[in-house]
Write an enzyme that holds these catalytic residues in place. Structure first.
Site, mmCIF file in Angstrom:
data_model
loop_
_atom_site.group_PDB
_atom_site.id
_atom_site.type_symbol
_atom_site.label_atom_id
_atom_site.label_comp_id
_atom_site.label_asym_id
_atom_site.label_seq_id
_atom_site.Cartn_x
_atom_site.Cartn_y
_atom_site.Cartn_z
ATOM 1 N N ASP A 182 0.787 -1.230 0.000
ATOM 2 C CA ASP A 182 0.000 0.000 0.000
ATOM 3 C C ASP A 182 0.822 1.284 0.000
ATOM 4 O OD1 ASP A 182 -1.783 -2.047 0.322
ATOM 5 O OD2 ASP A 182 -2.882 -1.126 1.968
ATOM 6 N N GLU A 418 1.405 -8.976 11.746
ATOM 7 C CA GLU A 418 1.235 -8.584 10.350
ATOM 8 C C GLU A 418 2.592 -8.402 9.657
ATOM 9 O OE1 GLU A 418 -1.563 -5.324 7.960
ATOM 10 O OE2 GLU A 418 -1.265 -5.174 10.135
#
Length: 453
Positions: A182, A418
């Site tokens: 992202d 994550e």
């Protein structure tokens, strides 16, 4: 490479395997697996494929259901959307939600399912091929592949038709989120170039910084641009030709996206052969992508592949881990494979003599490198999985072993986070993250022995 992690006993490894399964079970919604309950309460496209890699070995029903539910949200034009929204649960915990996307304004959107209006990297055929190869019941896996094949074919046709309209050989993405990386440094130049009048940014309230420290997440200016682009798409009702021709400010031929599409075409060709369909169109397309990547995206000076900015008509010279990953699809020749490894095996990406966990997502020598900020430096397990799969084909055994060990040791040290700090192994982002658990399981189940070497 001086591994900073302790050795793992067989008992601890078995406990880690069970913990990984517990993570996936806790994130199971009843019809798909959430990346995490709080931060990501819906179904994400490439997450679900990585998750299915893990399920394949011990729960084939879940693996099939994961992919089947994802394809229920496929658009009429063939696009597999980035997000399938679970509207019955926790929709208030994620932004942008279905009310912001307004994907129903497109005649191509599914009739009864809310989705986002963009896609993610096309690893789906690879997921089905993985199911055929590793699921205990091959006959059943082949039957599933026959069922899903028309949807895979339509997905690839969408990318070829709408994202490579001139049949150049490379598809483009139109939003950083489509890359899966992202806020990567790849996009800095483009995002800084986009001038946005404040009135063109719709009002919004971020949810992602409610669960994660703000310095680990994209900045507000970055997020403003993400939202601006979504608004740009929805104003054009997600019509690809209008988006493309109305001067969309973000059009990029991305290395990772095209690498995974090349590999997916290779795998779709294998699936076609197995189920009695014609494999040649997929083989031809895979070769076309590889040839064009070698011609247009290779940067000899940096010893890696780089993205191409279609708006500026130039390469984007960002030194990110994804620039090495065309080895996953056997795209570079032997000389370039060696050059890639020589750059990878430096302090920039965790050299064999360093005390660190390979491999950071961004060159550690970069002025804007961050060990803890999302895609600007931390180790991601899915990227390590792709790197591992690519490197092990070519005999870089010592580095392969360290990448493999990091996939196992990082969750052992810090839980199923994550992303992770390449130096300390500290985990960041969301806890109990599904693809971290699933890809660890995939690695361990595919090995003859689960002992840490």
């Amino acid at each position: 490479m001086k591994n900073p992690a302790p050795e793992i006993t067989e008992k601890e490894l078995n406990e880690l395997i069970q913990s990984a399964k517990d993570v996936l079970q806790a994130n199971w919604s009843g019809s798909f697996t959430r990346p995490s309950k709080n931060q990501y309460p819906h179904q994400w496209s490439w997450d679900s494929v990585f998750i299915a890699f893990g399920y394949t070995h011990y729960d084939k029903d879940r693996a099939e259901q994961e992919l089947r539910h994802l394809f229920e949200g496929q658009w009429k034009n063939g696009m597999i959307p980035q997000i399938i929204f679970d509207q019955e649960h926790q929709s208030e915990k994620y932004f942008p939600g279905p009310d912001f996307w307004q994907s129903e304004t497109s005649p191509n959107a599914p009739d009864h399912i809310k989705t986002s209006g963009i896609c993610q990297p096309p690893i789906h055929a690879t997921g089905v091929r993985h199911l055929i190869e590793y699921a205990p019941d091959r006959e059943r896996a082949v039957a599933f592949a026959s069922e899903i094949f028309p949807r895979l074919k339509a997905w690839h046709q969408y990318l070829d038709r709408e994202r490579d309209p001139n049949n150049e050989g490379l598809v483009y993405i139109r939003h950083p989120w489509e890359s899966g990386q992202d806020n990567s440094p790849i996009w800095d130049g483009i995002l800084n170039r986009i001038e946005i009048e404040p009135s063109y940014i719709p009002a919004y309230s971020r949810k992602d910084i409610n669960n994660v420290e703000p310095d680990e997440r994209p900045s507000k200016p970055e997020y403003d641009t993400y939202v601006y682009l979504v608004n740009f798409f929805r104003e054009r009702k997600y019509d690809e030709a209008k988006i493309r021709n109305d001067d969309c400010p973000f059009l990029v031929q991305d290395v990772l996206f095209n690498t995974l599409l090349c590999k997916a075409n290779q795998d779709l060709a294998e699936i076609a052969e197995i189920i009695g369909e014609n494999p040649e169109p997929f083989k031809t397309r895979a070769d076309q992508i590889a040839d064009k990547m070698n011609d247009k995206l290779w940067l000899d000076r940096e010893q890696m592949y780089v993205d191409y900015d279609l708006k500026a008509s130039k390469q984007i010279q960002a030194r990110v881990l994804s620039g090495f990953l065309p080895i996953y699809a056997s795209i570079p020749d032997q000389n370039r494979k060696q050059q890639i490894f020589e750059y990878l095996n430096t302090h920039c990406f965790c050299q064999m003599t360093d005390s660190c966990f390979p491999a950071p997502s961004y060159d550690r020598s970069g002025d804007d490198y961050s060990a803890r900020t999302y895609w600007r430096g931390p180790v991601w397990i899915n990227m390590n999985w792709l790197l591992y799969e690519g490197l092990k084909q070519y005999g870089f055994d010592d580095y392969v072993k360290q990448v493999r060990n990091s996939i196992i040791q990082l969750p052992f040290l810090s839980g199923f986070r994550e992303y992770f700090d390449t130096n300390s192994g500290e985990g960041y982002g969301i806890e109990n993250f599904s693809w971290t658990a699933a890809l660890l399981l995939d690695i361990l189940y595919r090995e003859e022995s689960t002992a840490i070497q």
